[in-house]
Design a protein around this motif. Sequence first.
Motif, PDB file in Angstrom:
ATOM      1  N   LYS A   1       7.514  -5.640  16.896  1.00 18.91           N
ATOM      2  CA  LYS A   1       8.821  -5.253  16.340  1.00 18.91           C
ATOM      3  C   LYS A   1       9.911  -5.230  17.405  1.00 18.91           C
ATOM      4  O   LYS A   1      11.095  -5.177  17.093  1.00 18.91           O
ATOM      5  CB  LYS A   1       8.718  -3.913  15.609  1.00 18.91           C
ATOM      6  CG  LYS A   1       7.878  -4.079  14.353  1.00 18.91           C
ATOM      7  CD  LYS A   1       7.822  -2.867  13.475  1.00 18.91           C
ATOM      8  CE  LYS A   1       6.998  -3.264  12.233  1.00 18.91           C
ATOM      9  NZ  LYS A   1       6.291  -2.207  11.611  1.00 18.91           N
TER      10      LYS A   1
ATOM     11  N   THR B   1      12.369  -9.297  18.363  1.00 20.70           N
ATOM     12  CA  THR B   1      13.694  -9.805  17.962  1.00 20.70           C
ATOM     13  C   THR B   1      14.810  -9.141  18.776  1.00 20.70           C
ATOM     14  O   THR B   1      15.659  -9.853  19.344  1.00 20.70           O
ATOM     15  CB  THR B   1      13.891  -9.662  16.435  1.00 20.70           C
ATOM     16  OG1 THR B   1      12.766 -10.283  15.800  1.00 20.70           O
ATOM     17  CG2 THR B   1      15.163 -10.332  15.961  1.00 20.70           C
TER      18      THR B   1
ATOM     19  N   VAL C   1      11.738 -15.412  16.198  1.00 18.62           N
ATOM     20  CA  VAL C   1      12.902 -14.540  16.401  1.00 18.62           C
ATOM     21  C   VAL C   1      14.215 -15.110  15.861  1.00 18.62           C
ATOM     22  O   VAL C   1      15.235 -14.410  15.882  1.00 18.62           O
ATOM     23  CB  VAL C   1      13.070 -14.187  17.904  1.00 18.62           C
ATOM     24  CG1 VAL C   1      11.926 -13.318  18.394  1.00 18.62           C
ATOM     25  CG2 VAL C   1      13.191 -15.447  18.772  1.00 18.62           C
TER      26      VAL C   1
ATOM     27  N   SER D   1      17.267 -16.203  13.378  1.00 22.41           N
ATOM     28  CA  SER D   1      17.792 -15.446  12.227  1.00 22.41           C
ATOM     29  C   SER D   1      17.301 -16.010  10.894  1.00 22.41           C
ATOM     30  O   SER D   1      17.226 -15.288   9.910  1.00 22.41           O
ATOM     31  CB  SER D   1      19.323 -15.466  12.264  1.00 22.41           C
ATOM     32  OG  SER D   1      19.772 -16.807  12.223  1.00 22.41           O
TER      33      SER D   1
ATOM     34  N   THR E   1      13.978 -16.974   5.948  1.00 22.15           N
ATOM     35  CA  THR E   1      14.956 -17.185   4.883  1.00 22.15           C
ATOM     36  C   THR E   1      14.605 -18.462   4.124  1.00 22.15           C
ATOM     37  O   THR E   1      14.278 -19.473   4.745  1.00 22.15           O
ATOM     38  CB  THR E   1      16.377 -17.296   5.493  1.00 22.15           C
ATOM     39  OG1 THR E   1      16.650 -16.090   6.200  1.00 22.15           O
ATOM     40  CG2 THR E   1      17.437 -17.505   4.430  1.00 22.15           C
TER      41      THR E   1
ATOM     42  N   PRO F   1       6.933 -11.287   7.518  1.00 25.19           N
ATOM     43  CA  PRO F   1       8.074 -10.835   8.341  1.00 25.19           C
ATOM     44  C   PRO F   1       7.998  -9.355   8.687  1.00 25.19           C
ATOM     45  O   PRO F   1       8.550  -8.934   9.704  1.00 25.19           O
ATOM     46  CB  PRO F   1       9.300 -11.139   7.473  1.00 25.19           C
ATOM     47  CG  PRO F   1       8.781 -11.392   6.100  1.00 25.19           C
ATOM     48  CD  PRO F   1       7.355 -11.804   6.213  1.00 25.19           C
TER      49      PRO F   1
ATOM     50  N   ARG G   1      10.916  -7.353  10.094  1.00 24.07           N
ATOM     51  CA  ARG G   1      11.979  -8.094   9.403  1.00 24.07           C
ATOM     52  C   ARG G   1      11.624  -8.231   7.922  1.00 24.07           C
ATOM     53  O   ARG G   1      10.536  -7.880   7.502  1.00 24.07           O
ATOM     54  CB  ARG G   1      12.153  -9.465  10.066  1.00 24.07           C
ATOM     55  CG  ARG G   1      12.566  -9.308  11.520  1.00 24.07           C
ATOM     56  CD  ARG G   1      12.750 -10.629  12.193  1.00 24.07           C
ATOM     57  NE  ARG G   1      13.742 -11.464  11.506  1.00 24.07           N
ATOM     58  CZ  ARG G   1      14.045 -12.686  11.917  1.00 24.07           C
ATOM     59  NH1 ARG G   1      13.472 -13.200  12.971  1.00 24.07           N
ATOM     60  NH2 ARG G   1      14.943 -13.396  11.257  1.00 24.07           N
ATOM     61  N   ARG G   2      12.568  -8.760   7.147  1.00 24.89           N
ATOM     62  CA  ARG G   2      12.344  -8.948   5.713  1.00 24.89           C
ATOM     63  C   ARG G   2      12.590 -10.389   5.366  1.00 24.89           C
ATOM     64  O   ARG G   2      13.407 -11.049   6.015  1.00 24.89           O
ATOM     65  CB  ARG G   2      13.329  -8.096   4.921  1.00 24.89           C
ATOM     66  CG  ARG G   2      13.174  -6.609   5.151  1.00 24.89           C
ATOM     67  CD  ARG G   2      14.418  -5.908   4.655  1.00 24.89           C
ATOM     68  NE  ARG G   2      14.478  -5.979   3.199  1.00 24.89           N
ATOM     69  CZ  ARG G   2      14.025  -5.032   2.397  1.00 24.89           C
ATOM     70  NH1 ARG G   2      13.515  -3.930   2.910  1.00 24.89           N
ATOM     71  NH2 ARG G   2      14.098  -5.145   1.092  1.00 24.89           N
ATOM     72  N   HIS G   3      11.936 -10.862   4.329  1.00 28.14           N
ATOM     73  CA  HIS G   3      12.261 -12.218   3.930  1.00 28.14           C
ATOM     74  C   HIS G   3      13.511 -12.195   3.051  1.00 28.14           C
ATOM     75  O   HIS G   3      13.893 -11.178   2.507  1.00 28.14           O
ATOM     76  CB  HIS G   3      11.045 -12.934   3.331  1.00 28.14           C
ATOM     77  CG  HIS G   3      10.936 -12.889   1.855  1.00 28.14           C
ATOM     78  ND1 HIS G   3      10.181 -13.782   1.162  1.00 28.14           N
ATOM     79  CD2 HIS G   3      11.476 -12.062   0.938  1.00 28.14           C
ATOM     80  CE1 HIS G   3      10.276 -13.507  -0.120  1.00 28.14           C
ATOM     81  NE2 HIS G   3      11.035 -12.471  -0.267  1.00 28.14           N
ATOM     82  N   LYS G   4      14.180 -13.329   3.002  1.00 32.51           N
ATOM     83  CA  LYS G   4      15.482 -13.371   2.352  1.00 32.51           C
ATOM     84  C   LYS G   4      15.576 -14.676   1.572  1.00 32.51           C
ATOM     85  O   LYS G   4      15.056 -15.707   2.024  1.00 32.51           O
ATOM     86  CB  LYS G   4      16.528 -13.349   3.484  1.00 32.51           C
ATOM     87  CG  LYS G   4      17.946 -13.133   3.066  1.00 32.51           C
ATOM     88  CD  LYS G   4      18.796 -12.973   4.327  1.00 32.51           C
ATOM     89  CE  LYS G   4      20.224 -13.348   4.016  1.00 32.51           C
ATOM     90  NZ  LYS G   4      21.010 -13.569   5.208  1.00 32.51           N
TER      91      LYS G   4
END
Length: 389
Positions: free
Chosen positions: A254, A257, A278, A280, A284, A306, A311-314
Amino acid sequence: MTTPFVHLNDTTLRDGEQAPGVAFSLDEKIAIADALSLAGVPEIEAGTPAMGEEEVEAIRLIAGLKLDSRILAWCRMSEADLQAARFTGAGAVNLSIPMSDGMLAAKLGIDRNEALARIRRLVPMALDSGFEVAVGGEDASRADLDHLARVAETVAQAGAFRLRLADTVGILDPFSTMTMVERVVSASGLAIEFHGHDDLGLATANSLAAVRAGARHISVTVGGIGERAGNAALEEMAVALQRLDGIQTGIAFKQLTPLAERVARASGRPVPAGKAIVGSDVFTHESGIHVAALLKERSTYEGLDPGLLGRRHKIVVGKHSGRASLENVLEARGHKLEPAVVPLLTMLVRHQATIMKAPVEPDDLEQLLIEAMAFLDLEVEAATPPPVH
Ligand SMILES: CC(=O)SCCNC(=O)CCNC(=O)[C@H](O)C(C)(C)COP(=O)(O)OP(=O)(O)OC[C@H]1O[C@@H](n2cnc3c(N)ncnc32)[C@H](O)[C@@H]1OP(=O)(O)O
Ligand SMILES: O=C(O)CCC(=O)C(=O)O
């Protein structure tokens, strides 16, 4: 059975800073060292004392932080460099000497025997100064394998704890890396570090191959920055070793990034959007076929969770979106997507994404829906609200 472990030696502050135009200030060096240690990096190659007082001071301040990571100073295999390292407070030195005949002759005008003699002389000298000593085998990838095996024996006998095999000019592939590392590992019980360069885009792949061949130490840099095309990236190695081979590195995923962003700011080299782990955009999704499947089952198009990286997926709407994707965004905003409007709305979305060279934001998508419905003389309908529990 103990969990296999690979020791990552981060050289962002040494080889990373050798990337053209990269020059960290004292404060940046200290902050990066601190962040590396926070991320669980066990060893930091903090700089090159021979560069002069400022570099010595930077290493001294980093060593003074008393981080959990081993702090190592990079030196040529020379008394002068070793003398400079004595002022740094670093606990370890890497003494570098070329391995290939070509580099020995062209740079230093010496042969293999003289190189071995220097190892026998300089390693004990560094040990006597209280350093842990590693030997850096520059240009190992163009060296004779028998010579590399002899170097490994000599390095072990001299008392160093490790030999680094460097692919200095980045010419290896995973197969040739394995051949080299296997040979040296079988010739001595010494710990072997592999130091890859990314001239052919293979630094991480070669480093993974080195581990499979028995190397237990790998040189890395944050974002892969380094001389020319750079080095194996810390974030790629840490995640790939765990994901592919179940090997631990002690790295806190964690932190990767924020660490990459810190180094990007200090180096003036922004993290590319598609940079593995890492970047952006690496979690996505835009393509309609992918999004339609992901909405049913994440694993269809998600190879790496993620959440592991914090992180989160988008999902974004853009030129490659299809019905499922548009519906997903519009229904979340309370609109029902009429099948009759989908072809025109898709066309408008593609047009806008192409002109703007960017995803279509939900507000803009809503506006496009209104325009498309008006053009088709249809009324914008509210979606059935989700049930309240
Ligand atoms: C593959 C790598 O990444 S190696 C690491 C590269 N890193 C750097 O170069 C760090 C930044 N370098 C510097 O600041 C400077 O080059 C310094 C301070 C190290 C040396 O500066 P200078 O004394 O002016 O020498 P210069 O840079 O012109 O040449 C390098 C010298 O190192 C010598 N050298 C190179 N490798 C070695 C080695 N392993 N052992 C001993 N000497 C070496 C060269 O032969 C050359 O010596 P010469 O001046 O007698 O020809
Ligand atoms: O000799 C070493 O320590 C390796 C130096 C290096 O960065 C390289 O050869 O690419």
